[in-house]
Design an enzyme around this catalytic site. Sequence first.
Site, mmCIF file in Angstrom:
data_model
loop_
_atom_site.group_PDB
_atom_site.id
_atom_site.type_symbol
_atom_site.label_atom_id
_atom_site.label_comp_id
_atom_site.label_asym_id
_atom_site.label_seq_id
_atom_site.Cartn_x
_atom_site.Cartn_y
_atom_site.Cartn_z
ATOM 1 N N ASN A 300 0.852 -1.196 0.000
ATOM 2 C CA ASN A 300 0.000 0.000 0.000
ATOM 3 C C ASN A 300 0.887 1.246 0.000
ATOM 4 O OD1 ASN A 300 0.505 0.903 2.818
ATOM 5 N ND2 ASN A 300 -0.365 -1.119 3.269
ATOM 6 N N ASP A 371 -4.271 -5.887 4.857
ATOM 7 C CA ASP A 371 -5.310 -6.724 5.472
ATOM 8 C C ASP A 371 -5.273 -8.148 4.954
ATOM 9 O OD1 ASP A 371 -6.346 -4.746 7.094
ATOM 10 O OD2 ASP A 371 -7.519 -3.893 5.443
ATOM 11 N N LYS A 381 8.686 -17.451 -9.696
ATOM 12 C CA LYS A 381 7.885 -16.421 -10.369
ATOM 13 C C LYS A 381 6.719 -17.095 -11.101
ATOM 14 C CE LYS A 381 8.209 -12.760 -13.761
ATOM 15 N NZ LYS A 381 8.753 -12.483 -15.061
ATOM 16 N N PRO A 400 -3.640 -11.144 10.583
ATOM 17 C CA PRO A 400 -4.031 -10.852 11.967
ATOM 18 C C PRO A 400 -4.137 -9.344 12.161
ATOM 19 C CG PRO A 400 -1.725 -11.488 11.849
ATOM 20 C CD PRO A 400 -2.301 -11.716 10.485
ATOM 21 N N ASP A 401 -5.021 -8.933 13.054
ATOM 22 C CA ASP A 401 -5.153 -7.502 13.351
ATOM 23 C C ASP A 401 -4.265 -7.168 14.551
ATOM 24 O OD1 ASP A 401 -6.134 -4.967 14.432
ATOM 25 O OD2 ASP A 401 -7.587 -5.154 12.803
ATOM 26 N N PHE A 419 -4.929 4.264 14.409
ATOM 27 C CA PHE A 419 -5.216 5.228 13.349
ATOM 28 C C PHE A 419 -6.281 4.608 12.453
ATOM 29 C CE2 PHE A 419 -2.302 8.866 12.986
ATOM 30 C CZ PHE A 419 -1.457 8.599 14.050
ATOM 31 N N LYS A 433 -14.509 1.461 14.523
ATOM 32 C CA LYS A 433 -13.211 0.761 14.595
ATOM 33 C C LYS A 433 -12.649 0.804 16.006
ATOM 34 C CE LYS A 433 -11.272 0.950 10.018
ATOM 35 N NZ LYS A 433 -10.478 1.675 9.078
ATOM 36 N N LYS A 437 -11.975 -2.687 17.814
ATOM 37 C CA LYS A 437 -10.577 -3.072 18.041
ATOM 38 C C LYS A 437 -10.188 -2.946 19.510
ATOM 39 C CE LYS A 437 -9.168 -2.148 13.329
ATOM 40 N NZ LYS A 437 -8.047 -2.631 12.543
HETATM 41 N N1 CTP Z 1 -4.359 -2.464 11.916
HETATM 42 C C1 CTP Z 1 -3.593 -3.467 12.460
HETATM 43 N N2 CTP Z 1 -3.568 -4.687 11.870
HETATM 44 C C2 CTP Z 1 -4.282 -4.928 10.760
HETATM 45 C C3 CTP Z 1 -5.067 -3.898 10.178
HETATM 46 C C4 CTP Z 1 -5.067 -2.670 10.788
HETATM 47 O O1 CTP Z 1 -2.935 -3.241 13.470
HETATM 48 N N3 CTP Z 1 -4.241 -6.131 10.199
HETATM 49 C C5 CTP Z 1 -4.407 -1.188 12.618
HETATM 50 C C6 CTP Z 1 -3.789 -0.030 11.881
HETATM 51 O O2 CTP Z 1 -2.412 0.112 12.238
HETATM 52 C C7 CTP Z 1 -4.615 1.129 12.390
HETATM 53 C C8 CTP Z 1 -5.976 0.537 12.645
HETATM 54 O O3 CTP Z 1 -5.766 -0.855 12.777
HETATM 55 O O4 CTP Z 1 -4.148 1.602 13.636
HETATM 56 C C9 CTP Z 1 -7.002 0.773 11.571
HETATM 57 O O5 CTP Z 1 -6.475 0.410 10.304
HETATM 58 P P1 CTP Z 1 -7.301 0.660 8.978
HETATM 59 O O6 CTP Z 1 -6.457 0.281 7.824
HETATM 60 O O7 CTP Z 1 -7.899 2.028 9.019
HETATM 61 O O8 CTP Z 1 -8.520 -0.318 9.157
HETATM 62 P P2 CTP Z 1 -8.709 -1.834 8.895
HETATM 63 O O9 CTP Z 1 -8.727 -2.537 10.192
HETATM 64 O O10 CTP Z 1 -7.684 -2.314 7.920
HETATM 65 O O11 CTP Z 1 -10.167 -1.879 8.286
HETATM 66 P P3 CTP Z 1 -10.675 -1.419 6.816
HETATM 67 O O12 CTP Z 1 -9.562 -1.766 5.861
HETATM 68 O O13 CTP Z 1 -11.883 -2.232 6.629
HETATM 69 O O14 CTP Z 1 -10.952 0.036 6.891
#
Ligand code: CTP
Length: 495
Positions: A300, A371, A381, A400-401, A419, A433, A437
Amino acid sequence: MNLSAIITALGGRSALQQLLDVGPSAISNYMTRGHLPNRVKPIIYAALTAKGYRVSADDLEILAAPSKLPTSDMATNLGPRILLIISGGIAAYRALETARQLQKRGARVTGVMTESAKQFITPLSLAALTGEKCYDHLFSLTDEAEMGHIQLARSADLVLVVPATANFIARANAGIADDLATTILLATRAKVVMAPAMNPAMWAHPATKNNFATLTQRGVHMVGPERGDTACGEEGEGRMCEPSYIADVAMKMVGAISNNHLSGNIDGKKKQAGPLIGKRVIITSGPTIEPIDKVRFIANRSSGKQGHAIATALASRGASVTLVSGPVNEAPPGHVNLVPVTTAAEMLSACTNAIAGKPTDIAICAAAVSDWRVTSVESKKLKKPRDSNAKLLLELRQNPDILSNLSNNKNRPKLVIGFAAETENLFENATAKRYHKGCDWMIANQVGGDDDPVFGSTTNKVLLITELGVETWPKMLKTELAEKLADRIEAEFYK
Ligand code: CTP
């Protein structure tokens, strides 16, 4: 302790009254009793050391008077002394405004100019503004007799380079000391802050990036540059930050230094050297990159600017910072423990390891974690089929989140901050969120706008959502946002 000597050193009884915010009878009492209340000792200690006296931290005995310091009308103020080095770029004229902004904030400014800076502004204009001699020659016999370059370097609470040109940054990195300014940089023990300013192509050059990164690693604090119209007329990254902002950062850094002055055993207790000293912080920053095959990956647009700026801000306030970062072009901040990672899985394990050892006070998840990852990564390749209509279906699995994991961990840090990057319904999505979270604060920013994409930009405009409600923060530099967040965190821990 010799109170009369202290009073003389500080410029008389009324100067001491003013410094301690007390009336004349309080000073008479101190004189009669022959000792000072513990409350005022650190203040006097800081004032004497700021004036260049060597003082015993135990009993405030003056051990040595300052060797000749530059004097001016302002020298009776007890503000910090900032050595302002001006190097030769078109932005040099903005150094005058920086000097003015520093003085407005109570600093005593001594100017030092390189030969090429004198092509843009004169030593006289700086001297007139600061009320002090502007130094420009390494081998001026008078200056060497009055004050050697070593002493000039040592008299400063902070050395500030405005502007720092590409050439100056390169010379500083190489440790070249062929003029007064670069010699001071080698000789000083004070913190060094530089405000780079140059043409965008020069800023983008790998040599400059390298020099910048090494200086940052050595602890030089860099302010900017930012994106915009540069003084040479080109648009891009390389513009010097606003003088008022540079002055704010410099004064903040001096604040940390003043606290360091107090770090002795002054009134029986060990004083802390920075407001966040002893606080353990973990910060995630940058993108994660998930491989598809040997050469391709999912990524990204995160630049890591915001997460790195937060790491810099908290480390400069004394926090012990672990920065877990995906691949970025940002220079690693000084004084942080950098853990480089690539994938979300690596980022998660670096974070859980970091909080497993010792209790962690603060976690800030600024990373744009990917994600998704492909279910099975090809070890070679992937070849494209000959049929140009053939489709490739990649099976993706959720990563994992990390934020949720830290928020719900048995070793949960006391304050967990996330964030939320949203393209629509900023407040609603970010609030949801925060709830899902389980973090304490959510910083929400609108991303993907045409005029301000946020990713890669030096500015940010956010909402801060806490249990108390929502605050709208105006658009500001990411470095400013980092400082504002650091202020909020300090307030949270010392409320
Ligand atoms: N985050 C994380 N681990 C992930 C995804 C997100 O720790 N696998 C954390 C990011 O560092 C940020 C927060 O979760 O602090 C929100 O991330 P964001 O990209 O806005 O949201 P997502 O959880 O990815 O949800 P979506 O893509 O559906 O908006």
